[in-house]
Design a protein around this motif. Structure first.
Motif, mmCIF file in Angstrom:
data_model
loop_
_atom_site.group_PDB
_atom_site.id
_atom_site.type_symbol
_atom_site.label_atom_id
_atom_site.label_comp_id
_atom_site.label_asym_id
_atom_site.label_seq_id
_atom_site.Cartn_x
_atom_site.Cartn_y
_atom_site.Cartn_z
ATOM 1 N N LYS A 84 -48.065 62.948 -104.072
ATOM 2 C CA LYS A 84 -47.948 63.536 -102.735
ATOM 3 C C LYS A 84 -48.655 64.890 -102.670
ATOM 4 O O LYS A 84 -49.397 65.174 -101.748
ATOM 5 C CB LYS A 84 -46.473 63.707 -102.361
ATOM 6 N N THR A 85 -48.392 65.727 -103.659
ATOM 7 C CA THR A 85 -49.001 67.052 -103.729
ATOM 8 C C THR A 85 -49.876 67.124 -104.966
ATOM 9 O O THR A 85 -49.397 66.840 -106.072
ATOM 10 C CB THR A 85 -47.916 68.150 -103.800
ATOM 11 N N PRO A 86 -51.161 67.471 -104.827
ATOM 12 C CA PRO A 86 -52.052 67.475 -105.995
ATOM 13 C C PRO A 86 -51.746 68.617 -106.953
ATOM 14 O O PRO A 86 -51.283 69.684 -106.548
ATOM 15 C CB PRO A 86 -53.442 67.632 -105.369
ATOM 16 N N LEU A 87 -51.993 68.368 -108.231
ATOM 17 C CA LEU A 87 -51.896 69.399 -109.258
ATOM 18 C C LEU A 87 -53.284 69.981 -109.456
ATOM 19 O O LEU A 87 -54.239 69.252 -109.742
ATOM 20 C CB LEU A 87 -51.380 68.805 -110.569
ATOM 21 N N THR A 88 -53.425 71.287 -109.289
ATOM 22 C CA THR A 88 -54.719 71.946 -109.405
ATOM 23 C C THR A 88 -54.867 72.608 -110.767
ATOM 24 O O THR A 88 -53.902 72.751 -111.526
ATOM 25 C CB THR A 88 -54.887 73.007 -108.310
ATOM 26 N N MET A 89 -56.068 73.066 -111.072
ATOM 27 C CA MET A 89 -56.302 73.776 -112.320
ATOM 28 C C MET A 89 -55.527 75.090 -112.356
ATOM 29 O O MET A 89 -55.082 75.536 -113.418
ATOM 30 C CB MET A 89 -57.797 74.025 -112.513
ATOM 31 N N THR A 90 -55.344 75.719 -111.185
ATOM 32 C CA THR A 90 -54.533 76.943 -111.124
ATOM 33 C C THR A 90 -53.099 76.645 -111.501
ATOM 34 O O THR A 90 -52.463 77.398 -112.258
ATOM 35 C CB THR A 90 -54.584 77.553 -109.713
ATOM 36 N N HIS A 91 -52.535 75.535 -110.988
ATOM 37 C CA HIS A 91 -51.180 75.136 -111.383
ATOM 38 C C HIS A 91 -51.107 74.929 -112.881
ATOM 39 O O HIS A 91 -50.153 75.360 -113.538
ATOM 40 C CB HIS A 91 -50.787 73.826 -110.689
ATOM 41 N N LEU A 92 -52.118 74.244 -113.432
ATOM 42 C CA LEU A 92 -52.117 73.950 -114.861
ATOM 43 C C LEU A 92 -52.068 75.233 -115.684
ATOM 44 O O LEU A 92 -51.261 75.355 -116.613
ATOM 45 C CB LEU A 92 -53.373 73.132 -115.213
ATOM 46 N N LYS A 93 -52.906 76.198 -115.351
ATOM 47 C CA LYS A 93 -52.926 77.462 -116.100
ATOM 48 C C LYS A 93 -51.604 78.207 -115.946
ATOM 49 O O LYS A 93 -51.093 78.785 -116.924
ATOM 50 C CB LYS A 93 -54.079 78.336 -115.620
ATOM 51 N N ALA A 94 -51.058 78.202 -114.742
ATOM 52 C CA ALA A 94 -49.788 78.896 -114.515
ATOM 53 C C ALA A 94 -48.662 78.253 -115.312
ATOM 54 O O ALA A 94 -47.781 78.949 -115.838
ATOM 55 C CB ALA A 94 -49.447 78.891 -113.027
ATOM 56 N N LEU A 129 -51.311 69.874 -122.970
ATOM 57 C CA LEU A 129 -52.548 70.050 -122.202
ATOM 58 C C LEU A 129 -53.131 68.693 -121.819
ATOM 59 O O LEU A 129 -53.624 68.506 -120.701
ATOM 60 C CB LEU A 129 -53.563 70.863 -123.010
ATOM 61 N N THR A 130 -53.064 67.743 -122.748
ATOM 62 C CA THR A 130 -53.541 66.388 -122.438
ATOM 63 C C THR A 130 -52.754 65.792 -121.282
ATOM 64 O O THR A 130 -53.326 65.210 -120.354
ATOM 65 C CB THR A 130 -53.410 65.490 -123.684
ATOM 66 N N PHE A 131 -51.432 65.964 -121.310
ATOM 67 C CA PHE A 131 -50.595 65.440 -120.232
ATOM 68 C C PHE A 131 -50.959 66.076 -118.895
ATOM 69 O O PHE A 131 -51.029 65.407 -117.858
ATOM 70 C CB PHE A 131 -49.113 65.687 -120.535
ATOM 71 N N LEU A 132 -51.180 67.399 -118.904
ATOM 72 C CA LEU A 132 -51.467 68.104 -117.653
ATOM 73 C C LEU A 132 -52.841 67.718 -117.094
ATOM 74 O O LEU A 132 -52.989 67.538 -115.880
ATOM 75 C CB LEU A 132 -51.386 69.613 -117.879
ATOM 76 N N LEU A 133 -53.840 67.618 -117.948
ATOM 77 C CA LEU A 133 -55.167 67.216 -117.481
ATOM 78 C C LEU A 133 -55.123 65.802 -116.894
ATOM 79 O O LEU A 133 -55.776 65.514 -115.885
ATOM 80 C CB LEU A 133 -56.169 67.280 -118.629
ATOM 81 N N ILE A 182 -53.672 66.002 -113.403
ATOM 82 C CA ILE A 182 -54.657 66.411 -112.394
ATOM 83 C C ILE A 182 -55.432 65.193 -111.915
ATOM 84 O O ILE A 182 -55.632 64.984 -110.711
ATOM 85 C CB ILE A 182 -55.604 67.483 -112.958
ATOM 86 N N ASP A 183 -55.864 64.353 -112.846
ATOM 87 C CA ASP A 183 -56.607 63.149 -112.497
ATOM 88 C C ASP A 183 -55.755 62.177 -111.683
ATOM 89 O O ASP A 183 -56.266 61.469 -110.806
ATOM 90 C CB ASP A 183 -57.124 62.445 -113.755
ATOM 91 N N GLU A 184 -54.441 62.164 -111.971
ATOM 92 C CA GLU A 184 -53.548 61.233 -111.278
ATOM 93 C C GLU A 184 -53.068 61.766 -109.940
ATOM 94 O O GLU A 184 -52.351 61.067 -109.214
ATOM 95 C CB GLU A 184 -52.339 60.922 -112.176
ATOM 96 N N GLY A 185 -53.432 63.021 -109.601
ATOM 97 C CA GLY A 185 -53.052 63.567 -108.300
ATOM 98 C C GLY A 185 -51.662 64.146 -108.239
ATOM 99 O O GLY A 185 -50.984 64.039 -107.206
ATOM 100 N N GLY A 186 -51.210 64.770 -109.317
ATOM 101 C CA GLY A 186 -49.892 65.407 -109.314
ATOM 102 C C GLY A 186 -48.784 64.382 -109.268
ATOM 103 O O GLY A 186 -48.704 63.485 -110.099
ATOM 104 N N ASP A 187 -47.929 64.474 -108.243
ATOM 105 C CA ASP A 187 -46.831 63.517 -108.101
ATOM 106 C C ASP A 187 -47.143 62.425 -107.093
ATOM 107 O O ASP A 187 -46.260 61.677 -106.668
ATOM 108 C CB ASP A 187 -45.543 64.245 -107.692
#
Length: 527
Positions: A307-317, A293-297, A300-305
């Motif tokens: 190019k494409t942002p990581l959203t909270m919906t992605h994180l939960k999924a 969870l720490t890595f995923l949060l 999100i702050d780092e903007g995914g990869d």
């Protein structure tokens, strides 16, 4: 390990289709949609050039219903039987849905390697209530494209790499010791091993995800999580008119989409609670924590990869993928392995002898030991050969009409690769129905999916991203239970049933019940 999604796997009959809804209006929609589908299919056949390759062969079906009435609940073995009649590639019509089953290494290579990009989609129909929560915004079901590549990259670098797994090794150790301690408390008594393995793997997984077991997140959360996972399995096993007749999906006649949304909301509440608690902890004490969870949060702050942002919906999924995709699959694999070894005492003795040599009976198994256990590794490989958790993998869906094995595969067809059948092919495996780990000693087979004689985790772009996690969880827990205990059958039993029950994840038809007896020299080693 991940999830399959077909809705028609466990029990399909005409009566069950009619009884799924009390709304008589569905009959009109059913009929009109089926007639329209038949007209469109006839038109497409006429439009196709006479020089185009034909569709694969297959059993003749009934108008509108296709092959629905002939399906067997044991869908993997049913498909294996059909392959003996129609060959290694054949079609089934389930309602208006065209399905193609692949049952040979060479054709699996065509689909999963040679034409990997074409078959990289899943074809999930979220409106039909397919098993894809959060709108399919996860690694398992997301369409192939930038969003999926971003999530795969985040997972590979931040969650499932060896470095990331090493960082949460202590969390796994803690939960394995708790599992051993529980079995020690039941010494001399029959234990439902499968049920306790499920609890142990669930705690192992959630501990890696957010650094705390479900019990520690609040009383009642663990039972709710288990209930939700059972609800998903039950919903996935029901015949779904919207899946079999996509033209009716918008009406959700059986309420499958509505039920799936309700499940999603309940999962969402659990994840929201965990995320809010973590964010609050970070504000109060911003120390570094080693869990996914720490890595995923942070991602999100780092903007995914980038190019494409990581959203909270992605994180939960992605959290959901990890919990649901690893718990049943891993616990079932350990259960099958233990049952098969108990039915072949010489195999069990060899595995325990190896553990005595590598670990010793005066200490406990550490995760660092698992790479020094080639025989136990062979046991795991042989278990996954005979009992792959996803016997037909997760269905693929071609993004364009193509040719496989000399046959036309239309765009949008559902493609099932029967790895269960390939793993039991007597032309590939000697005595394929025998549990014989020795066949994997000093051999070339691994889990990379590069050899299409053996690929329990799939292959290609959509290969299971959690292979390293599954290997560590299964090997560490299995080694700990075999090293810590001798296992005996309950009085009056002479052999464990190792038959399978097809479903969302293939399980033992009869749960494993066994009696543990301590093996280690010091009782303090069980604390």
């Amino acid at each position: 390990m991940t999830l399959p999604c077909p809705q028609f796997m466990e029990s399909i009959s005409l009566s069950s289709l009619w009884s799924e809804t009390k709304n008589p209006d569905w009959v009109v929609f059913f009929t009109l949609s089926s007639i329209l589908a038949a007209i469109l299919y006839a038109w497409s056949c006429m439009k196709r050039s006479k020089n185009s390759p034909p569709l694969p062969p297959g059993p003749r079906g009934l108008p509108l219903l296709g092959n629905l009435l002939s399906l067997d609940p044991q869908f993997h073995s049913y498909c294996a039987a059909l392959a003996k009649t129609y060959g290694p590639i054949y079609k089934l019509r389930l309602g208006t849905r065209l399905c193609v089953v692949i049952a040979s290494p060479s054709l699996a290579r065509e689909v999963l390697k040679d034409q990997d990009a074409t078959f990289a989609n899943r074809g999930v129909n979220v409106a039909a209530g397919d098993v894809a929560l959060y709108g399919g915004a996860d690694i398992v079901y997301a369409p192939y494209g930038p969003e999926w590549r971003m999530m795969r990259k985040v997972c590979a670098l931040k969650m499932l790499s060896n470095t990331a797994l090493d960082s949460v090794q202590e969390l796994r150790h803690k939960q394995v010791r708790k599992a051993v301690s529980y079995f020690y408390s039941r010494v001399g008594s029959p234990v439902d091993v499968g049920e306790q393995l499920f609890v142990a793997i669930l705690n192992l997984t959630t501990n890696m995800l957010w650094g705390g077991t479900m019990e520690e997140e609040g009383a009642g959360v663990l039972p709710e999580f288990r209930e939700l996972m059972r609800d998903i399995a039950e919903l996935a096993g029901k015949p779904n008119i919207s899946e079999l007749y996509p033209g009716l999906a918008r009406f959700d006649l059986q309420g499958a989409a509505k039920q799936m949304k309700a499940i999603e909301l309940r999962f969402d509440r659990i994840f929201e609670k965990v995320i809010e608690q973590r964010l609050r902890m970070q504000k109060q004490s911003p120390k570094e924590r080693n869990d996914f969870l720490t890595f995923l949060l942070r991602s999100i702050d780092e903007g995914g990869d980038g190019k494409t942002p990581l959203t909270m919906t992605h994180l939960k999924a992605m959290l959901l993928d990890m919990v649901v995709g690893s718990t049943d699959t891993s616990s079932t694999t350990v259960e099958f392995a233990m049952a098969q070894m108990m039915n072949k005492p010489e195999v069990l003795q060899k595995a325990q002898k190896e553990l005595e040599v590598v670990v010793g009976k005066d200490t406990i198994v550490q995760e660092s030991h698992i790479h020094q256990l080639p025989y136990l590794d062979a046991v795991m490989k042989e278990t996954l050969r005979l009992h792959p958790a996803l016997p037909l993998l997760i269905p693929h869906c071609p993004s364009e009409t193509c040719t496989v094995g000399g046959y036309t595969i239309p765009k949008g067809a559902r493609i099932f690769v029967n790895v269960w059948d390939i793993h039991r092919d007597p032309s590939i495996w000697k005595n394929p129905l025998e549990f014989n780990p020795e066949r994997f000693l000093n051999c070339k087979y691994d889990y990379t999916g590069s050899d299409f004689n053996y690929f329990p985790f799939g292959s290609g772009r959509r290969i299971c991203p959690g292979i390293a996690t599954a290997e560590r969880l299964v090997m560490y827990l299995l080694a700990s239970l075999l090293h810590s205990f001798d296992w005996k059958l309950p009085p009056g039993e002479t052999e464990l049933d190792v038959s399978e029950k097809f479903g969302l994840v293939m399980k033992k038809k009869v749960p494993m019940v066994a009696i543990p007896t301590p093996r280690l020299l010091d009782s303090e080693l069980y604390q």
